[in-house]
Enzyme design. Structure first.
Site, PDB file in Angstrom:
ATOM      1  N   ASP A   1       0.688  -1.121   0.076  1.00 55.45           N
ATOM      2  CA  ASP A   1       0.067  -0.028  -0.006  1.00 55.45           C
ATOM      3  C   ASP A   1       0.908   1.239   0.063  1.00 55.45           C
ATOM      4  OD1 ASP A   1      -2.665   1.304  -0.095  1.00 55.45           O
ATOM      5  OD2 ASP A   1      -3.261   0.137   1.662  1.00 55.45           O
TER       6      ASP A   1
ATOM      7  N   ASP B   1     -10.227   3.495  -3.368  1.00 63.02           N
ATOM      8  CA  ASP B   1     -11.105   2.455  -2.926  1.00 63.02           C
ATOM      9  C   ASP B   1     -12.188   2.483  -3.459  1.00 63.02           C
ATOM     10  OD1 ASP B   1      -8.656   1.971  -1.526  1.00 63.02           O
ATOM     11  OD2 ASP B   1      -9.680   1.932   0.511  1.00 63.02           O
TER      12      ASP B   1
ATOM     13  N   GLU C   1      -1.432   1.822  -5.042  1.00 64.75           N
ATOM     14  CA  GLU C   1      -1.026   3.138  -5.092  1.00 64.75           C
ATOM     15  C   GLU C   1      -2.064   4.275  -5.761  1.00 64.75           C
ATOM     16  OE1 GLU C   1       0.996   6.677  -7.388  1.00 64.75           O
ATOM     17  OE2 GLU C   1      -0.237   4.739  -7.875  1.00 64.75           O
ATOM     18  N   TRP C   2      -3.303   3.297  -5.885  1.00 68.41           N
ATOM     19  CA  TRP C   2      -4.650   3.945  -6.125  1.00 68.41           C
ATOM     20  C   TRP C   2      -4.432   4.838  -7.608  1.00 68.41           C
ATOM     21  CZ3 TRP C   2      -2.600   6.694  -1.112  1.00 68.41           C
ATOM     22  CH2 TRP C   2      -2.565   5.665  -0.274  1.00 68.41           C
ATOM     23  N   GLY C   3      -3.492   4.754  -8.288  1.00 65.43           N
ATOM     24  CA  GLY C   3      -3.513   5.311  -9.555  1.00 65.43           C
ATOM     25  C   GLY C   3      -2.970   6.818  -9.685  1.00 65.43           C
TER      26      GLY C   3
HETATM   27  C1  GLA Z   1      -5.999   1.465   1.402  1.00 67.93           C
HETATM   28  C2  GLA Z   1      -6.221   0.471   0.340  1.00 67.93           C
HETATM   29  C3  GLA Z   1      -7.405  -0.819   0.595  1.00 67.93           C
HETATM   30  C4  GLA Z   1      -6.810  -1.493   2.092  1.00 67.93           C
HETATM   31  C5  GLA Z   1      -6.670  -0.234   3.458  1.00 67.93           C
HETATM   32  C6  GLA Z   1      -6.076  -0.939   4.546  1.00 67.93           C
HETATM   33  O1  GLA Z   1      -6.923   2.273   1.961  1.00 67.93           O
HETATM   34  O2  GLA Z   1      -6.669   1.176  -0.791  1.00 67.93           O
HETATM   35  O3  GLA Z   1      -7.519  -1.513  -0.153  1.00 67.93           O
HETATM   36  O4  GLA Z   1      -5.826  -2.071   1.720  1.00 67.93           O
HETATM   37  O5  GLA Z   1      -5.725   0.762   2.904  1.00 67.93           O
HETATM   38  O6  GLA Z   1      -5.694   0.020   5.417  1.00 67.93           O
END
Ligand code: GLA
Length: 403
Positions: free
Chosen positions: A150, A205, A183-185
């Site tokens: 993450d 998310d 890394e969410w993009g």
């Molecule tokens: C981030 C990730 C999620 C999850 C949480 C855990 O938000 O994007 O998928 O793993 O952390 O804390």
């Protein structure tokens, strides 16, 4: 001595950093399938839930359908010991991760774990910053098969560098570990992720809603349609060993059955990882029927590994195509609107072209059999016009096979 050193150096160079999409060995040649604890349990996890989930995956047919990884997300960690080795939370995981991996392996499944490139994870537990090689060695000693890594608390760290460090650390252990970049993009991981990991999150998310955006103050989570729209332009980056990851499934977590079906179908069209996120120990039959639809899974897992594309978008109706092995195609008609809508598809008048992969369906020359992947019924052939009605927030998904 010198020649031995040179030989060793060459051997090390060949272990993967130079080979796109691999950590060690040939992995994730089709999108990873499994389960992850986060979407349903968040931090409320323990070893019993993980064991019971592995049991359920065998008993309910998911393992036989191809689901393989049992992934522990955030909040499994305890403190580091005096030498800096990470230990699991002794209350939640009293038997330790190695025992859990042994249990999961004995069921014919694989175990995944979670860490973060920063000093602390998103849940505030110990992250891997400064402990990358030590943590990778620990995971290898525990026989872990998959790492989700993450991006919380990373300050101005460079993501490609931080993820490459952990990739190198995993490779140094010699154990094949699927490496999931989370890394969410933010920094276009699709541009650099193929050389570093096997999949990379393309967005923030997911939230268990069909069409919504949830404001958490400093960040948003996204509904299924919002995430789908954020995949635009990314298909060129996906392929065997290196996948776009539009986040884990919310099937069974509160949407309606048609919405769950549409979500699962579109993730298959995207060649997305199919990581279930619901409580597999209590799974209503109509939810199980979605996760276990082998025809839809086969579209996702097709060995060409080509991500699908939108062929047309019109008043809340989208028609998607995905080229499949052997000249077959998957087609998915998605009704995003709040009312049922009719679809009339005159095959011969349509030009279905995948410019990127140089594939086209020539309906005026080739006839295909049309099979509904949800009702399992034949819908005739592409000689006849397809006439159907698609319910609100639902799909019609078919497979086209040459005859
Ligand atoms: C981030 C990730 C999620 C999850 C949480 C855990 O938000 O994007 O998928 O793993 O952390 O804390």
């Amino acid at each position: 001595m010198t020649s031995l050193l040179i030989a060793l150096l060459f051997a090390a160079a060949g272990t993967g950093a130079d080979r796109p999409g691999q950590t060690v060995g040939q992995m994730a040649l089709t999108p990873p399938m499994g389960w992850n604890s986060w979407n349903k349990f968040a931090c409320n996890i323990n070893e019993q839930i993980i064991r019971e989930t592995a049991d359920a995956m065998v008993a309910n047919g998911m393992k036989a359908a191809g689901y393989q990884y049992v992934n522990i997300d955030d909040c499994w960690q305890g403190e580091r010991d005096g030498q800096g080795f990470i230990r699991p939370d002794p209350k939640k995981f009293p038997s330790g991760v190695k025992a859990l991996a042994d249990y999961v392996h004995a069921k014919g499944l694989k175990l995944g774990i979670y860490s973060d490139a920063g000093a602390k994870t998103c849940g505030g537990h110990a992250g891997s910053r400064g402990h990358e090689y030590q943590d990778a060695q620990t995971y290898a000693q525990w026989n872990v098969d998959y790492l989700k890594y993450d991006w919380c608390n990373c300050g101005d760290l460079r993501p490609d560098g931080a993820y490459a460090t952990m990739r190198d650390a995993l490779q140094a252990t010699g154990r094949p570990v699927v490496f999931s970049i989370c890394e969410w993009g933010n920094s276009k991981p699709w541009e650099w992720g193929g050389k570093i990991g096997n999949l990379w999150r393309t967005t923030g998310d997911i939230h268990a809603c069909f069409d919504c955006k949830v404001d958490h103050g400093t960040w948003f989570s996204w509904g299924v349609m919002q995430i789908l729209d954020l995949q635009k332009g990314l298909r060129r980056y996906a392929g065997p060993g290196h996948w776009n990851d539009p986040d884990m499934l919310e099937v069974g977590n509160g949407m309606s059955i048609p919405e769950d079906r549409a979500h699962f179908s579109m993730w298959a069209m995207l060649a997305a990882p199919l990581i279930a996120g619901n409580d597999l120990r209590r799974i209503p039959p109509e939810v199980a029927a979605i996760l276990l639809n082998r025809d839809v899974i086969a579209v996702d897992q097709d060995k060409l590994g080509i991500q699908g594309f939108a062929h047309s978008v019109n008043e809340g109706m989208e028609i998607w195509f995905k080229p499949l092995d052997g000249g077959a195609w998957a087609m998915c008609v998605l009704n995003r609107s709040a009312r049922p809508q009719k679809v009339q598809f005159e095959w011969k008048k349509e030009l279905v072209v995948d410019d990127l992969h140089k594939r086209e369906a020539r309906f005026e020359k080739v006839t295909y059999a049309v099979r509904d992947l949800w009702t399992k019924k034949s819908l005739g052939t592409t000689k006849e016009t397809l006439n159907a009605e698609v319910a609100s927030h639902d799909v019609l998904m078919v497979r086209l096979e040459k005859i």
